[in-house]
Design a protein around this motif. Sequence first.
Motif, PDB file in Angstrom:
ATOM      1  N   SER A 121     -37.627  25.070  46.574  1.00  0.00           N
ATOM      2  CA  SER A 121     -38.651  24.214  47.177  1.00  0.00           C
ATOM      3  C   SER A 121     -38.561  22.733  46.834  1.00  0.00           C
ATOM      4  N   THR A 122     -37.656  22.358  45.907  1.00  0.00           N
ATOM      5  CA  THR A 122     -37.524  20.940  45.551  1.00  0.00           C
ATOM      6  C   THR A 122     -36.061  20.563  45.330  1.00  0.00           C
ATOM      7  N   PHE A 123     -35.812  19.246  45.378  1.00  0.00           N
ATOM      8  CA  PHE A 123     -34.544  18.676  44.908  1.00  0.00           C
ATOM      9  C   PHE A 123     -34.903  17.394  44.169  1.00  0.00           C
ATOM     10  N   GLU A 124     -34.086  17.027  43.198  1.00  0.00           N
ATOM     11  CA  GLU A 124     -34.456  15.926  42.306  1.00  0.00           C
ATOM     12  C   GLU A 124     -33.243  15.125  41.878  1.00  0.00           C
ATOM     13  N   HIS A 141     -32.758  25.669  43.417  1.00  0.00           N
ATOM     14  CA  HIS A 141     -34.210  25.672  43.606  1.00  0.00           C
ATOM     15  C   HIS A 141     -34.570  25.794  45.077  1.00  0.00           C
ATOM     16  N   VAL A 150     -38.350  13.174  43.484  1.00  0.00           N
ATOM     17  CA  VAL A 150     -38.345  14.569  43.904  1.00  0.00           C
ATOM     18  C   VAL A 150     -38.676  14.684  45.392  1.00  0.00           C
ATOM     19  N   ARG A 177     -39.660  17.470  48.372  1.00  0.00           N
ATOM     20  CA  ARG A 177     -40.331  18.769  48.394  1.00  0.00           C
ATOM     21  C   ARG A 177     -40.403  19.334  49.803  1.00  0.00           C
ATOM     22  N   ALA A 187     -34.503  22.470  50.402  1.00  0.00           N
ATOM     23  CA  ALA A 187     -34.522  22.035  49.007  1.00  0.00           C
ATOM     24  C   ALA A 187     -33.105  22.106  48.434  1.00  0.00           C
ATOM     25  N   ALA A 188     -32.996  22.076  47.128  1.00  0.00           N
ATOM     26  CA  ALA A 188     -31.694  22.048  46.463  1.00  0.00           C
ATOM     27  C   ALA A 188     -30.773  23.174  46.935  1.00  0.00           C
ATOM     28  N   GLU A 189     -31.337  24.374  47.115  1.00  0.00           N
ATOM     29  CA  GLU A 189     -30.508  25.519  47.497  1.00  0.00           C
ATOM     30  C   GLU A 189     -29.876  25.358  48.879  1.00  0.00           C
ATOM     31  N   ASP A 247     -32.638  23.576  37.797  1.00  0.00           N
ATOM     32  CA  ASP A 247     -31.910  24.034  38.976  1.00  0.00           C
ATOM     33  C   ASP A 247     -32.255  23.282  40.264  1.00  0.00           C
ATOM     34  N   CYS A 248     -33.165  22.303  40.169  1.00  0.00           N
ATOM     35  CA  CYS A 248     -33.458  21.471  41.345  1.00  0.00           C
ATOM     36  C   CYS A 248     -32.738  20.124  41.254  1.00  0.00           C
TER      37      CYS A 248
END
Length: 137
Positions: free
Chosen positions: A19-22, A17, A93, A95, A112-114, A34-35
């Motif tokens: 724009s986010t990670f969770e 992702h 989350v 952001r 983010a996650a990526e 995918d985050c």
Amino acid sequence: MDEVIRARGHENVSAEHASTFEVTTDDYLTPAGDCILAIEADRAPADFDPEFVAACRDEAATITVTIEAGDYTETVEGRGDPDLEFENERSAVGRTSDYVDDRTIVVGAEFAAEGFDRDLVDALADGAEATVTISVE
């Protein structure tokens, strides 16, 4: 001040992702998530100490999220926001944007996650135990 969440990876962790990670308390993860970096979290934002939450609501606050899994560690920095709620009982989350909802724990994150180290992501995809430390200054 710190809050610590213990969780674990899952075979469907892809960390793609933009724009986010969770981190979630859910015990499952579909490929669409995918985050999501870790599941089965032992705590959620609603469990955090009120003093910690108050500190995070300062626009000048620096919030750092450190994720450790296997032999790998990644740290991402962002900032606080007066609108942070910390009321969600399932997910935390981070952001890159300024968007805030009840799951948001940090805004303006560096990535983010990526952006997470691929060795860390691989460890999480292999089901590694994860420690997530959220710090506020």
